[in-house]
Design a protein around this motif. Structure first.
Motif, PDB file in Angstrom:
ATOM      1  N   LEU A  92     -54.909  44.888  -0.745  1.00 27.87           N
ATOM      2  CA  LEU A  92     -55.455  46.151  -0.246  1.00 27.87           C
ATOM      3  C   LEU A  92     -56.807  45.932   0.424  1.00 27.87           C
ATOM      4  O   LEU A  92     -57.146  46.623   1.401  1.00 27.87           O
ATOM      5  N   SER A  93     -57.559  44.958  -0.063  1.00 32.93           N
ATOM      6  CA  SER A  93     -58.848  44.631   0.559  1.00 32.93           C
ATOM      7  C   SER A  93     -58.640  44.072   1.960  1.00 32.93           C
ATOM      8  O   SER A  93     -59.399  44.396   2.883  1.00 32.93           O
ATOM      9  N   GLU A 103     -63.750  50.173   5.137  1.00 34.18           N
ATOM     10  CA  GLU A 103     -63.976  51.457   4.473  1.00 34.18           C
ATOM     11  C   GLU A 103     -62.686  51.959   3.826  1.00 34.18           C
ATOM     12  O   GLU A 103     -61.581  51.658   4.294  1.00 34.18           O
ATOM     13  N   VAL A 104     -62.828  52.734   2.761  1.00 29.29           N
ATOM     14  CA  VAL A 104     -61.676  53.349   2.116  1.00 29.29           C
ATOM     15  C   VAL A 104     -61.345  54.641   2.851  1.00 29.29           C
ATOM     16  O   VAL A 104     -62.211  55.505   3.001  1.00 29.29           O
ATOM     17  N   GLU A 112     -52.045  55.907  -0.265  1.00 28.79           N
ATOM     18  CA  GLU A 112     -50.812  55.573  -0.967  1.00 28.79           C
ATOM     19  C   GLU A 112     -50.054  54.426  -0.310  1.00 28.79           C
ATOM     20  O   GLU A 112     -49.173  53.824  -0.936  1.00 28.79           O
ATOM     21  N   ALA A 113     -50.409  54.110   0.928  1.00 34.92           N
ATOM     22  CA  ALA A 113     -49.785  52.970   1.607  1.00 34.92           C
ATOM     23  C   ALA A 113     -50.408  51.639   1.185  1.00 34.92           C
ATOM     24  O   ALA A 113     -49.856  50.574   1.468  1.00 34.92           O
ATOM     25  N   VAL A 117     -51.506  51.203  -5.018  1.00 39.01           N
ATOM     26  CA  VAL A 117     -52.036  52.571  -5.036  1.00 39.01           C
ATOM     27  C   VAL A 117     -50.882  53.567  -4.984  1.00 39.01           C
ATOM     28  O   VAL A 117     -50.142  53.622  -4.003  1.00 39.01           O
ATOM     29  N   GLY A 118     -50.720  54.325  -6.049  1.00 38.76           N
ATOM     30  CA  GLY A 118     -49.723  55.381  -6.095  1.00 38.76           C
ATOM     31  C   GLY A 118     -50.383  56.739  -5.997  1.00 38.76           C
ATOM     32  O   GLY A 118     -51.579  56.854  -5.714  1.00 38.76           O
ATOM     33  N   ARG A 119     -49.620  57.760  -6.273  1.00 42.76           N
ATOM     34  CA  ARG A 119     -50.136  59.124  -6.154  1.00 42.76           C
ATOM     35  C   ARG A 119     -51.286  59.393  -7.135  1.00 42.76           C
ATOM     36  O   ARG A 119     -52.268  60.026  -6.786  1.00 42.76           O
TER      37      ARG A 119
END
Length: 224
Positions: A92-93, A103-104, A112-113, A117-119
């Protein structure tokens, strides 16, 4: 739980937990995201112990990518499912660096993609970091929703939808923290401590658990 009981029930929780917030230790949106990913099937205490040293060395997506899966794994071995979590954190990084400038993103679909990372994780980030009135249903909220009658449902999503429907809009921002802390420390899984719950008068649980019996003091036999 009748509709008339929902607000006083939540007001009682708010009174008991006036400063309710996540117990994960983080410094920015990125470290919050990583902490929540690591917290799946793990306690916040165990995550905080691991992320303290980890974030000193890799507190940005760029640094986490440079540390690599093996390097991340060395810091999180005490957390359940650490091998998969190490891969997800690095992956994810990499996406954050490549697609979002490190940035997030403030977007549910984009969150969620991301790997790992889920809901639920997205809801936590949207609520805590971006101030959205979301409800992250973990095991505590799922249990409380069903046990109290606040939001009964057979699945996490049904409970979430019920909570969003029944919780007054002005209470949505903080409700999930009130409920998490209440489930973690008072309305426990094995035995709800109803005798010290200030929300008990409005709770839908029919049979409230009594206080533990007080053991009589032991008598020492004195030799004649």
């Amino acid at each position: 739980m009748p509709n008339k009981n929902v607000r006083p029930f939540l007001e009682a929780l708010a009174g008991h937990w006036p400063d309710a917030k996540t117990e994960l230790v983080y410094s920015d949106v990125y470290t919050l995201l990583v902490s929540v990913v690591l917290s799946a099937q793990a306690t916040d205490i165990s995550v905080n112990k691991a992320t303290g040293p980890l974030f000193k060395l890799a507190g940005t997506p760029q640094a986490m990518v440079a540390l690599g899966v093996e390097g991340v794994g060395r810091y999180i071995r005490t957390i359940g499912l650490w091998q998969g979590k190490a891969r997800n954190v690095v992956a994810l990084s990499e996406i954050l660096v490549a697609q979002y400038g490190g940035e997030v993103p403030h977007d549910r679909d984009a969150l969620e993609a991301l790997p790992g990372v889920g809901r639920k994780t997205a809801n936590v980030v949207l609520n805590v970091a971006f101030g959205e009135p979301t409800i992250a249903v973990d095991t505590h909220l799922f249990r409380l929703g069903n046990r109290t009658g606040l939001a009964p449902g057979a699945t996490v999503r049904v409970v979430e939808d019920q909570l969003l429907k029944r919780i007054p809009p002005d209470m949505l921002m903080h409700a999930h923290h009130w409920l998490i802390l209440h489930g973690r420390y008072i309305c426990k899984a094995r035995l709800p401590e109803c005798w010290r719950c200030n929300a008990a008068p409005w709770c839908g649980l029919k049979t409230k658990s009594p206080p533990p019996a007080v053991k009589p003091p032991s008598r020492k036999h004195v030799a004649a």
